[in-house]
Design a protein around this motif. Structure first.
Motif, PDB file in Angstrom:
ATOM      1  N   TYR A 143      -3.793   0.906   5.550  1.00  6.17           N
ATOM      2  CA  TYR A 143      -3.655   0.519   6.959  1.00  6.17           C
ATOM      3  C   TYR A 143      -3.928   1.706   7.893  1.00  6.17           C
TER       4      TYR A 143
ATOM      5  N   ASP B  43      -5.895   4.201   7.286  1.00  3.74           N
ATOM      6  CA  ASP B  43      -7.322   4.550   7.250  1.00  3.74           C
ATOM      7  C   ASP B  43      -8.209   3.511   7.935  1.00  3.74           C
ATOM      8  N   SER B  44      -7.824   2.235   7.836  1.00  6.21           N
ATOM      9  CA  SER B  44      -8.805   1.176   8.072  1.00  6.21           C
ATOM     10  C   SER B  44      -8.999   0.737   9.515  1.00  6.21           C
ATOM     11  N   CYS B  45      -8.069   1.049  10.401  1.00  4.46           N
ATOM     12  CA  CYS B  45      -8.162   0.490  11.747  1.00  4.46           C
ATOM     13  C   CYS B  45      -9.438   0.970  12.440  1.00  4.46           C
ATOM     14  N   VAL B  46     -10.204   0.021  13.017  1.00  4.93           N
ATOM     15  CA  VAL B  46     -11.425   0.399  13.734  1.00  4.93           C
ATOM     16  C   VAL B  46     -11.244   0.319  15.247  1.00  4.93           C
ATOM     17  N   LYS B  47      -9.984   0.063  15.689  1.00  4.84           N
ATOM     18  CA  LYS B  47      -9.721  -0.059  17.130  1.00  4.84           C
ATOM     19  C   LYS B  47     -10.565  -1.161  17.773  1.00  4.84           C
ATOM     20  N   CYS B  48     -10.610  -2.322  17.118  1.00  2.00           N
ATOM     21  CA  CYS B  48     -11.428  -3.406  17.647  1.00  2.00           C
ATOM     22  C   CYS B  48     -10.733  -4.082  18.821  1.00  2.00           C
ATOM     23  N   GLY B  49      -9.395  -3.967  18.848  1.00  2.00           N
ATOM     24  CA  GLY B  49      -8.660  -4.543  19.968  1.00  2.00           C
ATOM     25  C   GLY B  49      -8.125  -5.945  19.715  1.00  2.00           C
ATOM     26  N   SER B  50      -8.385  -6.463  18.517  1.00  2.00           N
ATOM     27  CA  SER B  50      -7.961  -7.831  18.197  1.00  2.00           C
ATOM     28  C   SER B  50      -6.451  -8.032  18.352  1.00  2.00           C
TER      29      SER B  50
ATOM     30  N   VAL C  22      -1.815  -1.789  17.808  1.00  2.00           N
ATOM     31  CA  VAL C  22      -2.648  -0.659  17.382  1.00  2.00           C
ATOM     32  C   VAL C  22      -2.145   0.642  18.007  1.00  2.00           C
TER      33      VAL C  22
ATOM     34  N   CYS D 285      -5.345  -9.398  12.472  1.00  2.00           N
ATOM     35  CA  CYS D 285      -6.129  -8.207  12.154  1.00  2.00           C
ATOM     36  C   CYS D 285      -7.176  -8.537  11.097  1.00  2.00           C
ATOM     37  N   PRO D 286      -8.430  -8.157  11.324  1.00  2.00           N
ATOM     38  CA  PRO D 286      -9.461  -8.458  10.330  1.00  2.00           C
ATOM     39  C   PRO D 286      -9.204  -7.788   8.978  1.00  2.00           C
ATOM     40  N   TYR D 287      -8.350  -6.770   8.934  1.00  2.00           N
ATOM     41  CA  TYR D 287      -8.019  -6.123   7.649  1.00  2.00           C
ATOM     42  C   TYR D 287      -6.574  -6.388   7.245  1.00  2.00           C
TER      43      TYR D 287
ATOM     44  N   ILE E 258      -3.963  -5.402   8.728  1.00  2.00           N
ATOM     45  CA  ILE E 258      -3.092  -4.248   8.968  1.00  2.00           C
ATOM     46  C   ILE E 258      -1.765  -4.750   9.534  1.00  2.00           C
TER      47      ILE E 258
ATOM     48  N   SER F 106      -8.398 -14.682  16.293  1.00  2.00           N
ATOM     49  CA  SER F 106      -7.782 -13.823  17.288  1.00  2.00           C
ATOM     50  C   SER F 106      -8.535 -13.797  18.607  1.00  2.00           C
TER      51      SER F 106
ATOM     52  N   ILE G 261     -14.713 -10.565  20.468  1.00  2.00           N
ATOM     53  CA  ILE G 261     -14.808  -9.484  19.492  1.00  2.00           C
ATOM     54  C   ILE G 261     -15.469 -10.015  18.223  1.00  2.00           C
TER      55      ILE G 261
ATOM     56  N   LYS H 230     -13.140   5.846  10.245  1.00  2.00           N
ATOM     57  CA  LYS H 230     -12.652   4.472  10.225  1.00  2.00           C
ATOM     58  C   LYS H 230     -13.611   3.523   9.522  1.00  2.00           C
TER      59      LYS H 230
END
Lengths: 536, 242
Positions: A72, A74-81, A100, A155-157, A159, B65, B69, B208
């Motif tokens: 978790y 490592d993976s966050c891309v800050k997409c804002g979801s 986030v 979250c797409p991953y 997280i 969501s 995006i 990332k």
């Protein structure tokens, strides 16, 4: 202590995400644990001398123990979801309550000490040293997370901020900077057996009172036994069921269901607590210790089945973790003597542990319970999915049973049922605002503000669908709603336990209620009635 | 220049593979001591595979969501995938039977570049215009977008505007794979494109971009919901049973 604050205004429904207000709730921090709350749990009494170093060291330790934490971070891309999904963000507009941004409070330190980019290019990736300022921010904002996992759904991953806030709290405990509310309660459950610190004899007296109350009402000697050797079923329920309203009415509901089903059951004074706040503070060892009281009670009493009362995080611990922690479940390895000792004793034909709603639902399916639904006709009921039940556990043997089963139970005993907005129930349910170790008066402001999205969805069905009853299946939700409903101008008595609805409409065999219904039942059966009408 | 780029790609490839291998190994050996799937979760292994496929191929959770995006993210990723497939032609013998499909999809890859760039620009616009996302964006987030947009634009320019000698490029890369350095055309666009790609390969395991392997290791998505049926025990946790 409690500073003045404004209850948030209802927004236009459905609401759009708020504009940010920096540091809107930076002033909120729960009381810090004293040495006598810390030490019994194996944590240093107060902030240790080289705490910066120790905190980083502890983080390193957790990173090798929890895959989720590492992935978790490592993976966050800050997409804002996730940014608009947290009820605390919605209620406070504080950007650090966006999932986030909350994660980043810890991720920034992780990057600084554990990643190449953070070690050599800290500014570029927002890496920060472990400083007093960071610690204070952690203490404040990781106690503004109820670990409800709503962000994780979107979250797409996957997280899960809950995992990160648990890790942060575990790190803070390990350097002597714990939260008073959780740690004090954990001390009580580990020494006395329940969060209240209610000793066995007091518990017995209270249960006798409840049994008397049921007898006055039904005319039947419905028992609420404690420490009964040779019982088949051990009920583990949150201790709030012993003293708080509307929890008590839920407990009496369970007792009536057990009575009608003819089950030989008991409570345990050694393990008179389903709650396990160790989860909130991310402490595996303490979680195991608390869960072991239940294992010990089950072995001692020789029960064949363990049933869990209405409680959200407790059901998560029971359903998802008990088997891992103490072997309450099935499927242990043949070499796993520890788990097998208990699993051999438990009935393999029923799920272990079982939720009280699953138990009642099964009886309803088998036609073993009779309800006088008209007893609940003055109510139009809506149901609040508890976050830990909805997103961290299951009921029944199908995915999503945790949504269907409580609703089916309610519908079996109520004629008028309405769901809230689909974006606010089931896997998208909003936290009550008081979960995750926040159910304390020193955090009242965040509790009230965090309840906003739930209160808005409730207001929608109250105004437009005539809802006057809010049913819950979690001790924390119930305690929280009892406190915050009045802030939003709802009557407190609109809150009920799910098994209160069951208890108030269940027609026990031989009870006063059954006798009162008798004349009605002597009337011709339904088909005859219809025929008679047709002939008229 | 050819030698410099050859070395650059050897270094980048080694760092990418070694870095990713190290990270994946780290994820692999770190236990997940508790069952924490986000529920409702599949109750079987097969169900989890399907959930993961939906997540990776359709971005299911993101779709739930936020449609904007999802749209931009999806355009970028699918565009990138098609563009990458098109690039296979620089590394394989497309006259052999097993690679004969590569030329067939190449025309799609050509226009997928636009989807990729538009997706990236959409995401970047949100990062700047949406207050919440602006708040959570750091310099590295903008740089990553700049890097990807740079790769996309320089590549598309070569496809549609200023062509390069792609036969020579193919000979260069096939040569690299046989450890023989062939001459690389020196068009500035090509050198820019390849330079940015090498940088991307190097930062992949340090950034990332780890979300790519990470998603497969995410316990909230990859665990089976069966804690009552099976005792799930990590080795460090098992020691506490004693």
């Amino acid at each position: 202590m409690a500073a003045e604050f404004q209850t948030p205004e209802f927004r236009e429904y459905p609401a759009v995400p708020n504009a940010l207000i920096n540091d809107a709730t930076a002033h909120l921090s729960p009381f810090i644990a004293k040495p006598n709350h810390q030490e019994p749990l194996g944590f240093p009494g107060e902030l240790v001398e080289n705490w910066e170093e120790k905190a980083v060291e502890k983080m390193g330790d957790l990173l090798t123990k929890y895959r989720g934490l590492r992935v978790y971070l490592d993976s966050c891309v800050k997409c804002g979801s996730c940014t608009d999904k947290c009820h605390y963000y919605q209620g406070t507009s504080d950007p650090k309550n966006m999932p986030v941004a909350r994660q980043d409070l810890l991720r920034s330190v992780y990057r600084r000490y554990f990643t190449f980019a953070g070690k050599y290019f800290p500014k570029l990736v927002g890496a920060r040293d472990m400083t007093r300022e960071v610690l204070d921010e952690w203490y404040s904002y990781f106690h503004q997370c109820s670990q409800c996992r709503r962000c994780s759904v979107f979250c797409p991953y996957g997280i899960d901020t809950a995992e990160i806030s648990m890790a942060a709290r575990e790190i803070m405990d390990s350097i002597g900077h714990g939260q008073k509310y959780c740690n004090e309660i954990l001390g009580k459950v580990q020494t006395v057996g329940n969060n209240l610190g209610l000793p066995g004899p007091a518990l017995k007296a209270t249960m006798a009172e409840f049994a008397e109350e049921i007898e006055d009402d039904t005319g039947l000697p419905v028992e609420i036994p404690i420490d009964k050797k040779g019982a088949d079923v051990l009920l583990i329920t949150p201790s709030a069921d012993f003293f708080a309203e509307p929890h008590i009415d839920g407990l009496m509901g369970y007792a009536k269901v057990f009575h009608e089903a003819g089950v030989n059951w008991t409570l345990s004074s050694h393990a008179a607590e389903a709650a396990n706040f160790s989860m909130f503070i991310g402490s595996y060892s303490n979680m195991k210790k608390v869960a072991e009281r239940i294992r010990d009670a089950a072995l001692e009493l020789g029960v064949k089945q363990i049933i869990v009362g209405e409680c959200g995080h407790a059901w998560r611990v029971a359903y998802s973790f008990w088997n891992t922690l103490t072997g309450v479940g099935a499927g242990a390895d043949p070499s796993d003597e520890y788990a097998l000792k208990l699993q051999k004793q438990l009935d393999p034909n029923v799920p272990q542990p079982m939720h009280i709603c699953e138990f009642t639902y099964d009886l309803i399916q088998k036609g073993k319970l009779r309800f006088d639904k008209s007893a609940n006709d003055h109510r139009t009921v809506t149901f609040h999915d508890s976050c830990n039940v909805a997103r961290a556990s299951r009921m029944g043997d199908w995915a999503g049973g945790q949504f269907d089963i409580p609703r089916e139970v309610i519908k079996a005993c109520c004629n008028n049922y309405v769901d809230m907005d689909p974006d606010t129930i089931k896997e998208k349910t909003y936290c009550c605002g008081g979960g995750g170790g926040l159910l304390t008066d020193d955090l009242m402001e965040i509790r009230v503000k965090g309840a906003l999205p739930r209160m808005e969805a409730l207001k929608d069905v109250v105004d437009h669908r005539g809802v006057n009853t809010l049913a819950a299946i979690c001790a924390i939700c119930k305690a929280q709603f009892a406190k915050v409903l009045p802030y939003y101008n709802f009557p407190m008595h609109m809150l009920v336990s799910t098994h209160q609805l069951v208890g108030e409409s269940l027609v026990l065999t031989g009870s006063n209620q059954e006798k009162a219904l008798q004349p009605k039942q002597e009337e011709p059966a339904k088909e005859d009635e219809a025929q008679a009408k047709a002939e008229e | 220049m050819s030698v410099l780029y050859a070395l650059l790609f050897y270094v980048a490839t080694v760092l990418l593979i070694a870095g990713l291998a190290m990270k994946i190994r780290q994820y692999w050996i770190t236990p997940a001591p508790l069952k924490i799937p986000t529920t409702p979760a599949p109750t079987t292994r097969g169900g989890v595979v399907l959930r993961m496929i939906r997540e990776v191929v359709l971005f299911e959770s993101l779709f739930k969501s936020n449609k904007w995006i999802w749209l931009f993210g999806y355009m970028f990723h699918v565009g990138l995938a098609l563009v990458l497939l098109r690039h296979l032609r620089y590394f394989v013998d497309t006259t052999s039977f097993i690679w004969s499909w590569v030329p067939l999809i190449s025309p799609i890859g050509k226009y997928a570049a636009f989807a990729m760039i538009i997706g990236l620009l959409g995401l970047w616009a949100r990062r700047i215009l949406v207050e919440r996302i602006r708040y959570i964006s750091g310099p590295s987030d903008h740089l990553m977008l700049a890097l990807l947009v740079g790769i996309g634009l320089s590549g598309a320019m070569m496809t549609f505007v200023v062509h390069t000698d792609i036969v020579a490029v193919k000979i260069f890369f096939l040569g690299l794979m046989r450890f023989s350095i062939q001459p690389l055309p020196t068009d500035p666009l090509l050198l820019l494109h390849l330079g940015l790609v090498a940088i991307l390969m190097i930062v992949f395991p340090l950034s990332k971009l780890l979300h790519a392997p990470g998603v497969f290791f995410s316990p909230s998505r990859n665990q089976v919901d069966d804690p009552r049926e099976k005792r799930h025990l990590a080795s460090w946790a098992a020691k506490l049973d004693k």
